[in-house]
Design a protein around this motif. Sequence first.
Motif, mmCIF file in Angstrom:
data_model
loop_
_atom_site.group_PDB
_atom_site.id
_atom_site.type_symbol
_atom_site.label_atom_id
_atom_site.label_comp_id
_atom_site.label_asym_id
_atom_site.label_seq_id
_atom_site.Cartn_x
_atom_site.Cartn_y
_atom_site.Cartn_z
ATOM 1 N N SER A 1 0.999 -1.429 -0.198
ATOM 2 C CA SER A 1 -0.095 0.025 -0.026
ATOM 3 C C SER A 1 0.821 1.239 -0.096
ATOM 4 O O SER A 1 0.532 2.433 -0.340
ATOM 5 C CB SER A 1 -0.952 -0.026 1.076
ATOM 6 N N ASP A 2 2.107 1.047 0.760
ATOM 7 C CA ASP A 2 2.933 2.254 0.718
ATOM 8 C C ASP A 2 3.410 2.518 -0.815
ATOM 9 O O ASP A 2 3.494 3.839 -1.235
ATOM 10 C CB ASP A 2 4.257 1.992 1.519
ATOM 11 N N GLY B 1 0.633 3.824 -3.030
ATOM 12 C CA GLY B 1 0.403 5.540 -2.314
ATOM 13 C C GLY B 1 1.390 6.417 -3.141
ATOM 14 O O GLY B 1 0.878 7.564 -3.471
ATOM 15 N N ASP C 1 0.590 6.696 -6.698
ATOM 16 C CA ASP C 1 -0.306 7.389 -6.999
ATOM 17 C C ASP C 1 -0.403 8.782 -6.970
ATOM 18 O O ASP C 1 -0.743 9.786 -7.645
ATOM 19 C CB ASP C 1 -1.665 6.918 -6.173
#
Length: 199
Positions: free
Chosen positions: A22-23, A26, A29
């Motif tokens: 997820s890091d 993120g 993104d």
Amino acid sequence: VAVIILTTMVLWMNKQSRNIGSDIRGKIDAAVGKSQVWGLISLAFVSVFREGIEVVLFINAAMFNSSAENSLIGGVLGLIIALIIAWLIFKTTLNLNLKNFFQLTGAFIILIAAGMLAGGIHELEEAGIIPIIIEHVWDINSILNEKGAVGSFLKAVFGYNGNPSILEVIAYLTYLFTAIRLFFTSGHDSIKKDNKPQA
């Protein structure tokens, strides 16, 4: 030095593995959303550079324990397998769980680092830098010769020695048990911190 670098890298990656997927997503993104092309390029560069350092350490250790030709063949085969796995991940519905992936590869790297440490002890003994207390704890070269096909592979990858000294055995086992304990402890610590209620 290689063992220290690999161990700290494995422990750090294990600690970060819970949130690493997820890091990374993120950061990507955020970089794409803000049109920060250089941020995305630097993220990719640092990720690949870190993995490149690992590859150099592995191949260097393999060349030390095997011939340059065998190390080159092994390196090329490893690259081909990595490309096939990458293609499967990107072109099929195969979903890679990064946490499990890093735990599996981390445990594998710990085994390699333990062999590198034992091999380093062996070389220091041969160079007369550290004393040989008991030269051969056992000798199983008649069963699995370290100079044979399988033995050479195990020696290049895991530092196999058919007739190790007492210091090699102690170094290998001490490192292995300590690193595995730290590996699983660091993973649990990160989970506990993540699950800790916010004040």
